[in-house]
Design a protein around this motif. Structure first.
Motif, PDB file in Angstrom:
ATOM      1  N   UNK A  51       0.905  -1.172   0.001  1.00  7.57           N
ATOM      2  CA  UNK A  51      -0.040  -0.072  -0.079  1.00  7.57           C
ATOM      3  C   UNK A  51       0.922   1.433   0.049  1.00  7.57           C
ATOM      4  N   UNK A  52       1.960   1.215   0.288  1.00  8.11           N
ATOM      5  CA  UNK A  52       2.889   2.418   0.622  1.00  8.11           C
ATOM      6  C   UNK A  52       3.245   2.535  -0.866  1.00  8.11           C
ATOM      7  N   UNK A  53       3.531   1.697  -1.842  1.00  3.71           N
ATOM      8  CA  UNK A  53       3.926   1.845  -2.987  1.00  3.71           C
ATOM      9  C   UNK A  53       2.782   2.529  -3.630  1.00  3.71           C
ATOM     10  N   UNK A  54       1.589   2.080  -3.548  1.00  8.12           N
ATOM     11  CA  UNK A  54       0.564   2.551  -4.293  1.00  8.12           C
ATOM     12  C   UNK A  54       0.058   3.981  -3.528  1.00  8.12           C
ATOM     13  N   UNK A  55       0.301   4.276  -2.295  1.00  2.00           N
ATOM     14  CA  UNK A  55      -0.010   5.706  -1.764  1.00  2.00           C
ATOM     15  C   UNK A  55       0.915   6.827  -2.190  1.00  2.00           C
ATOM     16  N   UNK A  56       2.261   6.399  -2.304  1.00  2.10           N
ATOM     17  CA  UNK A  56       3.141   7.119  -2.520  1.00  2.10           C
ATOM     18  C   UNK A  56       3.023   7.467  -4.097  1.00  2.10           C
ATOM     19  N   UNK A  57       2.864   6.540  -4.844  1.00  6.74           N
ATOM     20  CA  UNK A  57       2.805   6.930  -6.211  1.00  6.74           C
ATOM     21  C   UNK A  57       1.588   7.868  -6.595  1.00  6.74           C
ATOM     22  N   UNK A  58       0.254   7.791  -5.904  1.00  8.16           N
ATOM     23  CA  UNK A  58      -0.821   8.373  -6.421  1.00  8.16           C
ATOM     24  C   UNK A  58      -1.106   9.535  -5.810  1.00  8.16           C
ATOM     25  N   UNK A  59      -0.441   9.949  -4.671  1.00  5.85           N
ATOM     26  CA  UNK A  59      -0.616  11.022  -3.806  1.00  5.85           C
ATOM     27  C   UNK A  59       0.727  11.784  -3.515  1.00  5.85           C
ATOM     28  N   UNK A  60       1.765  11.246  -3.989  1.00  3.33           N
ATOM     29  CA  UNK A  60       3.065  11.982  -3.906  1.00  3.33           C
ATOM     30  C   UNK A  60       2.947  13.188  -4.804  1.00  3.33           C
ATOM     31  N   UNK A 147      17.196   8.721  -7.404  1.00  2.00           N
ATOM     32  CA  UNK A 147      16.358   7.752  -8.139  1.00  2.00           C
ATOM     33  C   UNK A 147      14.955   8.323  -7.596  1.00  2.00           C
ATOM     34  N   UNK A 148      14.431   9.512  -7.878  1.00  2.00           N
ATOM     35  CA  UNK A 148      13.056  10.105  -7.445  1.00  2.00           C
ATOM     36  C   UNK A 148      12.069   9.092  -7.931  1.00  2.00           C
ATOM     37  N   UNK A 149      12.141   8.806  -9.068  1.00  2.00           N
ATOM     38  CA  UNK A 149      10.989   7.863  -9.595  1.00  2.00           C
ATOM     39  C   UNK A 149      10.718   6.651  -8.947  1.00  2.00           C
ATOM     40  N   UNK A 150      11.654   6.033  -8.282  1.00  2.00           N
ATOM     41  CA  UNK A 150      11.824   4.908  -7.446  1.00  2.00           C
ATOM     42  C   UNK A 150      11.361   4.948  -6.091  1.00  2.00           C
ATOM     43  N   UNK A 151      11.092   6.077  -5.584  1.00  2.00           N
ATOM     44  CA  UNK A 151      10.987   6.393  -4.277  1.00  2.00           C
ATOM     45  C   UNK A 151       9.766   5.480  -3.611  1.00  2.00           C
ATOM     46  N   UNK A 152       8.556   5.473  -4.325  1.00  2.00           N
ATOM     47  CA  UNK A 152       7.383   4.774  -3.903  1.00  2.00           C
ATOM     48  C   UNK A 152       7.958   3.363  -3.626  1.00  2.00           C
ATOM     49  N   UNK A 153       8.750   2.428  -4.438  1.00  2.00           N
ATOM     50  CA  UNK A 153       9.184   1.127  -4.202  1.00  2.00           C
ATOM     51  C   UNK A 153      10.347   1.180  -3.323  1.00  2.00           C
ATOM     52  N   UNK A 158      11.619  -1.059   1.785  1.00  3.17           N
ATOM     53  CA  UNK A 158      12.116  -0.912   3.210  1.00  3.17           C
ATOM     54  C   UNK A 158      11.359  -1.189   4.378  1.00  3.17           C
ATOM     55  N   UNK A 159      10.137  -0.497   4.287  1.00  4.37           N
ATOM     56  CA  UNK A 159       9.314  -0.968   5.372  1.00  4.37           C
ATOM     57  C   UNK A 159       8.969  -2.273   5.447  1.00  4.37           C
ATOM     58  N   UNK A 160       8.976  -3.130   4.120  1.00  3.25           N
ATOM     59  CA  UNK A 160       8.706  -4.766   4.266  1.00  3.25           C
ATOM     60  C   UNK A 160       9.703  -5.274   5.149  1.00  3.25           C
ATOM     61  N   UNK A 161      11.123  -4.795   4.544  1.00  6.53           N
ATOM     62  CA  UNK A 161      12.148  -5.399   5.443  1.00  6.53           C
ATOM     63  C   UNK A 161      12.184  -5.038   6.884  1.00  6.53           C
ATOM     64  N   UNK A 162      11.864  -3.862   6.980  1.00  7.75           N
ATOM     65  CA  UNK A 162      12.166  -3.504   8.429  1.00  7.75           C
ATOM     66  C   UNK A 162      11.248  -3.995   9.466  1.00  7.75           C
ATOM     67  N   UNK A 163       9.763  -4.544   8.900  1.00  3.73           N
ATOM     68  CA  UNK A 163       9.029  -5.331   9.546  1.00  3.73           C
ATOM     69  C   UNK A 163       9.892  -6.336  10.506  1.00  3.73           C
ATOM     70  N   UNK A 164      10.699  -6.837   9.858  1.00  3.23           N
ATOM     71  CA  UNK A 164      11.506  -8.210  10.150  1.00  3.23           C
ATOM     72  C   UNK A 164      12.557  -8.146  10.618  1.00  3.23           C
ATOM     73  N   UNK A 165      13.398  -7.011  10.378  1.00  3.31           N
ATOM     74  CA  UNK A 165      14.790  -6.958  11.101  1.00  3.31           C
ATOM     75  C   UNK A 165      14.678  -5.780  12.309  1.00  3.31           C
ATOM     76  N   UNK A 166      13.684  -5.245  12.670  1.00  6.62           N
ATOM     77  CA  UNK A 166      13.748  -4.571  14.102  1.00  6.62           C
ATOM     78  C   UNK A 166      13.028  -5.228  14.903  1.00  6.62           C
ATOM     79  N   UNK A 167      13.239  -5.079  16.222  1.00  2.00           N
ATOM     80  CA  UNK A 167      12.560  -5.549  17.140  1.00  2.00           C
ATOM     81  C   UNK A 167      11.248  -5.032  17.498  1.00  2.00           C
ATOM     82  N   UNK A 168      10.872  -3.970  16.977  1.00  4.35           N
ATOM     83  CA  UNK A 168       9.516  -3.197  17.247  1.00  4.35           C
ATOM     84  C   UNK A 168       8.629  -3.540  16.055  1.00  4.35           C
TER      85      UNK A 168
END
Length: 229
Positions: A51-60, A147-153, A158-168
């Protein structure tokens, strides 16, 4: 195209609403479908990154797609947003996030207003939130620089990965942390634990803004090869 402040605030509120609705709703669905906590977390992770990819792309293009007071604070440090607008962004983000939790509850026939009972506190979790927010903001600034055009991805991955490598499990967002205090479901956090997360997230964002400013020079400066042309 420049959008007026009312449209920008609406975009920030809507984006944060849909982000929190996804976080909370996918957490509820995952918890209902499996008793395996790891599998439930995966079921919560993938929709959030997507959803972050979608939201940043359409509302950025409308508001910059902050959806996060820590990101707004980092851009304020960079003088990319005026203080009054930054404050309005934060209010819109928090309000949108709380409404997002309510919408998720309504879809799953749960009490609309809840207070979480899930404890998330301690030095390790606070440090994890510093790391999570630092990585998020640094990713955004580096993405804009190269890579401004790649920010949504980049943000979604990053958040997908960080769900798993952070204790929180990487809240990395004060508005989301506040909103998640209003859900006593899989993704909740006790209201008493929220301030510690917010302080850690803002600290991580400030550190990232400072490092990015030093490492990249001007955030929007052209690479040397382009500047020499």
């Amino acid at each position: 195209m420049q959008f007026d402040i009312s449209r920008r605030l609406a975009a920030e509120a809507l984006g944060t609403l849909l982000l929190v609705c996804t976080v909370v709703g996918s957490g509820i669905m995952a918890d209902r479908l499996t008793d395996d906590v790891a599998l439930a977390l995966l079921g919560n992770t993938i929709p959030t990154g997507a959803i972050l990819v979608v939201l940043i792309t359409i509302l950025g293009p409308v508001s910059g797609a902050h959806f996060n007071p820590a990101v707004t604070a980092a851009f304020l440090m960079r003088r990319e947003i005026e203080p009054v607008a930054a404050l309005a962004y934060v209010v819109a983000q928090v309000a949108g996030g709380i409404l997002g939790a309510i919408v998720a509850h309504a879809m799953f026939e749960l009490p609309l207003l809840q207070a979480s009972m899930t404890a998330r506190t301690g030095t390790a979790q606070w440090f994890a939130e510093i790391v999570a927010a630092f990585g998020l903001v640094f990713t955004i600034f580096a993405g804009i620089r190269f890579r401004a055009d790649s920010v949504p991805w980049l943000v979604g991955l990053y958040i997908t990965a960080a769900y798993w490598f952070t204790a929180s499990t990487s809240f990395a967002n004060p508005a989301v942390a506040i909103a998640r205090a209003f859900t006593d479901t899989f993704s909740g956090i006790r209201p008493v634990d929220v301030p510690g997360f917010i302080v850690a997230e803002l600290a991580g964002a400030v550190l990232a803004a400072l490092l990015a400013g030093w490492m990249f020079g001007g955030l929007y400066a052209k690479p040397q090869a382009e500047a020499a042309e």
